[in-house]
Motif scaffolding. Sequence first.
Motif, mmCIF file in Angstrom:
data_model
loop_
_atom_site.group_PDB
_atom_site.id
_atom_site.type_symbol
_atom_site.label_atom_id
_atom_site.label_comp_id
_atom_site.label_asym_id
_atom_site.label_seq_id
_atom_site.Cartn_x
_atom_site.Cartn_y
_atom_site.Cartn_z
ATOM 1 N N GLY A 15 5.666 -23.024 -4.937
ATOM 2 C CA GLY A 15 5.312 -21.617 -4.693
ATOM 3 C C GLY A 15 3.951 -21.404 -4.143
ATOM 4 O O GLY A 15 3.477 -20.475 -3.953
ATOM 5 N N LEU A 16 3.146 -22.698 -3.755
ATOM 6 C CA LEU A 16 1.894 -22.438 -3.157
ATOM 7 C C LEU A 16 1.865 -21.989 -1.985
ATOM 8 O O LEU A 16 2.743 -22.479 -1.088
ATOM 9 N N PRO A 17 0.842 -21.177 -1.264
ATOM 10 C CA PRO A 17 1.027 -20.708 -0.041
ATOM 11 C C PRO A 17 0.668 -21.941 0.711
ATOM 12 O O PRO A 17 -0.063 -22.969 0.335
ATOM 13 N N ARG A 58 3.061 -11.799 -8.072
ATOM 14 C CA ARG A 58 4.736 -12.229 -8.508
ATOM 15 C C ARG A 58 5.525 -12.725 -7.765
ATOM 16 O O ARG A 58 6.205 -13.618 -7.867
ATOM 17 N N ARG A 59 5.291 -12.605 -6.430
ATOM 18 C CA ARG A 59 6.362 -13.046 -5.192
ATOM 19 C C ARG A 59 6.116 -14.552 -5.292
ATOM 20 O O ARG A 59 6.911 -15.328 -5.118
ATOM 21 N N CYS A 73 14.604 -16.154 -7.084
ATOM 22 C CA CYS A 73 14.293 -15.890 -8.450
ATOM 23 C C CYS A 73 13.565 -14.407 -8.200
ATOM 24 O O CYS A 73 12.997 -13.918 -7.427
ATOM 25 N N ARG A 74 13.908 -13.846 -9.462
ATOM 26 C CA ARG A 74 13.090 -12.437 -9.896
ATOM 27 C C ARG A 74 12.780 -12.595 -11.389
ATOM 28 O O ARG A 74 13.351 -12.842 -12.172
ATOM 29 N N VAL A 75 11.262 -12.096 -11.543
ATOM 30 C CA VAL A 75 10.777 -12.370 -12.802
ATOM 31 C C VAL A 75 10.582 -11.114 -13.521
ATOM 32 O O VAL A 75 10.606 -10.191 -12.894
ATOM 33 N N PHE A 76 10.732 -11.126 -14.969
ATOM 34 C CA PHE A 76 10.819 -9.920 -15.525
ATOM 35 C C PHE A 76 9.778 -10.194 -16.891
ATOM 36 O O PHE A 76 9.020 -11.213 -16.853
ATOM 37 N N ALA A 77 9.459 -8.864 -17.491
ATOM 38 C CA ALA A 77 8.290 -8.732 -18.230
ATOM 39 C C ALA A 77 8.559 -9.637 -19.661
ATOM 40 O O ALA A 77 7.697 -10.064 -20.258
ATOM 41 N N SER A 78 9.905 -10.088 -19.908
ATOM 42 C CA SER A 78 9.957 -11.076 -20.963
ATOM 43 C C SER A 78 11.383 -11.557 -20.854
ATOM 44 O O SER A 78 12.265 -11.288 -20.030
ATOM 45 N N GLY A 79 11.873 -12.699 -21.641
ATOM 46 C CA GLY A 79 13.052 -13.090 -21.445
ATOM 47 C C GLY A 79 14.129 -12.096 -22.002
ATOM 48 O O GLY A 79 15.372 -12.204 -21.490
ATOM 49 N N GLN A 80 13.931 -11.282 -23.004
ATOM 50 C CA GLN A 80 14.728 -10.321 -23.475
ATOM 51 C C GLN A 80 15.083 -9.389 -22.422
ATOM 52 O O GLN A 80 16.043 -8.957 -22.207
ATOM 53 N N ASP A 236 -0.219 -12.202 -16.012
ATOM 54 C CA ASP A 236 0.739 -13.069 -16.590
ATOM 55 C C ASP A 236 1.451 -13.856 -15.457
ATOM 56 O O ASP A 236 1.776 -15.028 -15.879
ATOM 57 N N ALA A 237 1.742 -13.244 -14.599
ATOM 58 C CA ALA A 237 2.427 -14.299 -13.300
ATOM 59 C C ALA A 237 1.405 -15.034 -12.903
ATOM 60 O O ALA A 237 2.074 -15.984 -12.649
#
Length: 377
Positions: A15-17, A58-59, A73-80, A236-237
């Motif tokens: 994910g590094l630019p 985040r991206r 992938c799409r990330v969310f605030a938590s696993g739940q 957090d990201a």
Amino acid sequence: MSGDWHDGTRCVHAGLPEPAPGDPFLPGPVFAAPYHLDPRQGPAAGPNGYGRPDNPTRRLLEAAIGELEGGECRVFASGQAAVTGLLLALLRPGDRVLLPADGYFPVRAFATATLAAIGVHVGLVPTAGPYPPFDGVRLLMLETPANPGLDVADVAALAAAAHAAGTLVVVDNTTATPLGQRPLELGADLVVASGTKALTGHSDLLLGYVAARSAELLETLTAWRTTTGAVPGAFDAWLAHRSLATLDLRLGRQSTNAAAVAELLAGRDDVTGLRWPGRPADPAYPVASAQMRRMPGVLSFDLGDANRVARFVEASRLVAAATSFGGLHTTADRRAQWGDDTAAGFVRLSCGVEDTVDLVTDVAAALDAAGPADPLS
């Protein structure tokens, strides 16, 4: 990213630019709610319009996790947030869903309350099976290895059977991580996971994600996340992306520690119910050894009663009482205290990155000091 690189290299560079003189390896977090918009074209002129759907930090994290999982992938605030968002976005009243009976307890609680209340028919199946026919099932969710019991499901075989019946297959990859197994390559339609655990590994953030190869499924989940606002913050990201670089190193030590602790526990008469899928005597070993690329640092066992678990942790110098798993520090979690339908003395032990000889010595001494279980328990 080059497909022939090994795990450590992939983790460091994911994910590094593209490098540019004067730029950092990983750009710092971008904190923004609004962005400057083109006065005429508005958000159509650039990638960032508003902070809820758009954030460059985040991206970059999504690109990194996507590279490791082998999908978008799409990330969310938590696993739940990730797993409940996935279920609510894809299921409708009248649909049937099959969930692991021995998987993460809050997911079952959510399903039997919220999903059932909106008319979704919820079925619970043990991870090790047997599985019912999939005819009429909208979605099959597997958690493998299951948390906390560590049974393993044959993803490829179940995905083939489910797809023949028109059933979507989701695999919770939290315990294994994408270095332990790649469910999308095994036939799963979607991967969901808590990045709070071993993926980021420093016990300092909450994160979840969903990965898929289907643009249609990903679009549905992205729209759900945008509408509900279940996004992680930029810092957090950034922390999560930074932590990914050491994933290979952390998992290597954790797995080594788990193997050594499992060997110790297997030789003790005062420990029962030992489970670790990397142990040849474990019921899950035949499937796990064929399916998984590496074993997790998590194992489970029974010390007989709650008081003995408490005495064990109090006597240990290296094992902390804490929930969650996959962190740098070895932790013990008595799952019954959270509502899991496990025995009172059931322990999920998450091995950290301590020196193996120190951890084994400490666990043995703590078990000796804890004494026997209460005969009346």
